[in-house]
Design an enzyme around this catalytic site. Structure first.
Site, PDB file in Angstrom:
ATOM      1  N   HIS A  97      19.150 -13.015  16.287  1.00 48.94           N
ATOM      2  CA  HIS A  97      20.051 -13.354  17.388  1.00 48.94           C
ATOM      3  C   HIS A  97      21.460 -12.792  17.246  1.00 48.94           C
ATOM      4  O   HIS A  97      22.074 -12.446  18.247  1.00 48.94           O
ATOM      5  CB  HIS A  97      20.137 -14.879  17.543  1.00 48.94           C
ATOM      6  CG  HIS A  97      18.892 -15.479  18.117  1.00 48.94           C
ATOM      7  ND1 HIS A  97      18.817 -16.776  18.542  1.00 48.94           N
ATOM      8  CD2 HIS A  97      17.658 -14.948  18.332  1.00 48.94           C
ATOM      9  CE1 HIS A  97      17.588 -17.030  19.008  1.00 48.94           C
ATOM     10  NE2 HIS A  97      16.870 -15.927  18.874  1.00 48.94           N
ATOM     11  N   HIS A 132      20.394 -11.356  23.593  1.00 52.62           N
ATOM     12  CA  HIS A 132      21.111 -11.286  22.314  1.00 52.62           C
ATOM     13  C   HIS A 132      21.977 -10.038  22.229  1.00 52.62           C
ATOM     14  O   HIS A 132      23.079 -10.075  21.689  1.00 52.62           O
ATOM     15  CB  HIS A 132      20.117 -11.384  21.159  1.00 52.62           C
ATOM     16  CG  HIS A 132      19.269 -12.606  21.256  1.00 52.62           C
ATOM     17  ND1 HIS A 132      19.808 -13.870  21.254  1.00 52.62           N
ATOM     18  CD2 HIS A 132      17.932 -12.752  21.443  1.00 52.62           C
ATOM     19  CE1 HIS A 132      18.834 -14.757  21.402  1.00 52.62           C
ATOM     20  NE2 HIS A 132      17.688 -14.102  21.527  1.00 52.62           N
TER      21      HIS A 132
END
Ligand code: RB5
Length: 149
Positions: A97, A132
């Site tokens: 992430h 992300h």
């Protein structure tokens, strides 16, 4: 190529990490320190940060007593996303992430087996794109002073 650095507080973890990298034929550049004699962690943070952002190393690993000071110093270098990791979930998610490019760990917080496990996860987890990418781009915009909020 992985860039490695530590201070005296992270030296024992780094010995174990190097053993793991050697065993798995993973190439690294070792920027020290090379003993448990007291040194200043920003020196090693800076060397590894530069190796990752300008020196052709894809990822870096930094260890100090807590992982915190050395991550703070590394994160002052443009392009660095250094993450302090204390568990397996964090080691995975900060790659997926946050696209972390430097793993930071503390020799007074975790043991050698954990450091090797977190390193293995960190090095073998890909970055996820889509939302992300957008969020990491926002971090970069904050760093560049172009973030609009
Ligand atoms: C050194 O004593 C210690 O301050 C350092 O290893 C680190 O924990 C700093 O964040």
């Amino acid at each position: 190529m992985i860039a490695l650095g530590c201070d005296h507080g992270g030296y024992n973890l780094m010995v174990a990490i190097k053993k793991y990298l050697n065993k798995n034929n993973i190439e690294y550049k070792d920027f020290g320190t090379d003993s448990t004699e007291s040194v200043d962690y920003p020196v090693y943070a800076y060397k590894v940060a530069k190796a990752v952002t300008e020196g052709g190393c894809e990822l870096g690993i930094l260890c100090c007593g807590t992982g915190i000071g050395i991550s703070m110093a590394a994160n002052k270098v443009k392009g660095v996303r250094a993450a302090v990791v204390n568990n397996e979930f964090g080691a995975e998610m900060t790659r997926r992430h946050n696209h972390a490019n430097i793993l930071c760990m503390g020799g007074r917080v975790i043991n050698e087996d954990q450091a090797v496990k977190f390193t293995d996860i960190f090095l073998n987890t890909p970055e996820e794109g889509d939302r992300h990418d957008k969020r990491v781009a926002m971090i970069t915009a904050i760093e560049n002073g172009t973030f609009k909020g």
